[in-house]
Design a protein around this motif. Structure first.
Motif, PDB file in Angstrom:
ATOM      1  N   VAL A 102       0.821  -1.206   0.000  1.00  0.00           N
ATOM      2  CA  VAL A 102       0.000   0.000   0.000  1.00  0.00           C
ATOM      3  C   VAL A 102       0.859   1.262   0.000  1.00  0.00           C
ATOM      4  CG1 VAL A 102      -1.720   1.313   1.300  1.00  0.00           C
ATOM      5  CG2 VAL A 102      -1.930  -1.173   1.131  1.00  0.00           C
ATOM      6  N   ALA A 103       1.981   1.237   0.705  1.00  0.00           N
ATOM      7  CA  ALA A 103       2.822   2.435   0.806  1.00  0.00           C
ATOM      8  C   ALA A 103       3.314   2.881  -0.568  1.00  0.00           C
ATOM      9  CB  ALA A 103       4.004   2.171   1.735  1.00  0.00           C
ATOM     10  N   ASN A 104       3.802   1.941  -1.369  1.00  0.00           N
ATOM     11  CA  ASN A 104       4.266   2.297  -2.705  1.00  0.00           C
ATOM     12  C   ASN A 104       3.109   2.746  -3.588  1.00  0.00           C
ATOM     13  OD1 ASN A 104       7.062   1.916  -2.468  1.00  0.00           O
ATOM     14  ND2 ASN A 104       6.880  -0.273  -2.788  1.00  0.00           N
ATOM     15  N   TYR A 105       1.966   2.105  -3.436  1.00  0.00           N
ATOM     16  CA  TYR A 105       0.786   2.504  -4.199  1.00  0.00           C
ATOM     17  C   TYR A 105       0.445   3.966  -3.916  1.00  0.00           C
ATOM     18  CZ  TYR A 105      -4.085   2.822  -5.702  1.00  0.00           C
ATOM     19  OH  TYR A 105      -5.261   3.227  -6.287  1.00  0.00           O
ATOM     20  N   GLU A 106       0.389   4.310  -2.651  1.00  0.00           N
ATOM     21  CA  GLU A 106       0.024   5.679  -2.270  1.00  0.00           C
ATOM     22  C   GLU A 106       1.083   6.688  -2.723  1.00  0.00           C
ATOM     23  OE1 GLU A 106      -0.616   5.374   1.911  1.00  0.00           O
ATOM     24  OE2 GLU A 106      -2.698   4.661   1.680  1.00  0.00           O
ATOM     25  N   ALA A 107       2.362   6.301  -2.657  1.00  0.00           N
ATOM     26  CA  ALA A 107       3.444   7.208  -3.053  1.00  0.00           C
ATOM     27  C   ALA A 107       3.376   7.516  -4.551  1.00  0.00           C
ATOM     28  CB  ALA A 107       4.797   6.610  -2.699  1.00  0.00           C
ATOM     29  N   ILE A 108       3.165   6.484  -5.369  1.00  0.00           N
ATOM     30  CA  ILE A 108       3.095   6.702  -6.809  1.00  0.00           C
ATOM     31  C   ILE A 108       1.842   7.482  -7.174  1.00  0.00           C
ATOM     32  CG2 ILE A 108       2.934   5.580  -9.067  1.00  0.00           C
ATOM     33  CD1 ILE A 108       4.622   3.315  -7.988  1.00  0.00           C
ATOM     34  N   MET A 109       0.740   7.177  -6.513  1.00  0.00           N
ATOM     35  CA  MET A 109      -0.502   7.895  -6.788  1.00  0.00           C
ATOM     36  C   MET A 109      -0.374   9.376  -6.427  1.00  0.00           C
ATOM     37  SD  MET A 109      -2.811   6.072  -8.276  1.00  0.00           S
ATOM     38  CE  MET A 109      -4.326   6.993  -7.959  1.00  0.00           C
ATOM     39  N   ALA A 110       0.330   9.667  -5.336  1.00  0.00           N
ATOM     40  CA  ALA A 110       0.528  11.060  -4.930  1.00  0.00           C
ATOM     41  C   ALA A 110       1.373  11.805  -5.966  1.00  0.00           C
ATOM     42  CB  ALA A 110       1.192  11.118  -3.560  1.00  0.00           C
TER      43      ALA A 110
END
Length: 234
Positions: A102-110
């Motif tokens: 989830v952390a990488n998902y949120e970072a790329i989405m941001a």
């Protein structure tokens, strides 16, 4: 020839050129100027999203071998923090970034939001490890960087991955050289090029090549279906 094949012809021709005998010398000033301009454009492109890793990872070498990827749909498998995701986008590709947490998902989405990118340029998917996360025939090209040794069922993964790729199912892979390097994991977490290529036997990828001198600490692999299937009648 279909456009989806054009980007693939570049790396195949580049491989042949590595072993070609020396030809005529004395390139014209115009040719030299064009090459210098192209190098400057690549450096400018990569500087948009520069990163300290650029010095040793040298992503421009990979992009050069991929050729013209403008508009090509690429799956950045095991995208991590998106390092290569945004390099590919800068080069004009449409990217599907596959992450496993989830952390990488949120970072790329941001970062996607800050750049004003839509689904037409970047999609991000969080999936379980071992799942390529692709729909059938969804992408033109796949990229795996520093993740292959950690896949438990490698042959099973590659077969699933093929289902999500359009012919000729071109896959680029970057893996650590099987030796001690200034950066990278311990030797126990690396594989020899021969062992990696053995894992592709029986998966459908039959045209395999490896380059150990393109990047300082990595081996660059290129895999496709048999190219002669798609070249007949062209």
């Amino acid at each position: 020839m279909k456009r989806s094949l054009l980007f693939l012809l570049f790396p195949l021709m580049a491989c042949a050129q590595d072993n070609a005998p020396g030809g005529a010398t004395g390139s014209t000033d115009q040719t030299v100027a064009q090459e210098v301009k192209a190098d400057d454009q690549r450096r400018e492109l990569l500087s948009i999203h520069s990163d300290p890793r650029d010095e040793w990872q040298q992503p421009e070498k990979l992009l050069e071998l991929m050729g013209d990827i403008d508009g090509i749909v690429i799956a950045d498998l095991f995208a991590g923090d998106g390092y290569f995701t945004f390099k590919l986008i800068d080069a004009g590709a449409r990217v599907i970034a596959i992450v496993n947490d989830v952390a990488n998902y949120e970072a790329i989405m941001a970062r996607r939001k800050s750049l004003g990118l839509g689904d037409d340029r970047l999609k991000v998917r969080a999936v379980p490890v071992g799942d390529p996360g692709l729909m059938p025939n969804e992408v033109d090209l796949g990229l795996i960087v520093h993740a292959f040794p950690g896949i438990k069922d490698k042959k099973g993964y590659l077969k699933l991955l093929r289902n999500g790729m359009r012919p000729p199912r071109a896959l680029f892979m970057v893996e650590w050289q099987n030796r001690e390097t200034p950066v990278g994991p311990p030797l126990a977490e690396r594989m020899s090029p021969e062992s990696i290529m053995d894992e592709f036997v029986g998966t459908g990828f039959t045209d395999l090549s490896a380059r150990a001198k393109t990047m300082p600490y990595d081996v660059l692999f290129m895999m496709t279906d048999p190219m002669d299937e798609y070249m007949e009648g062209e």
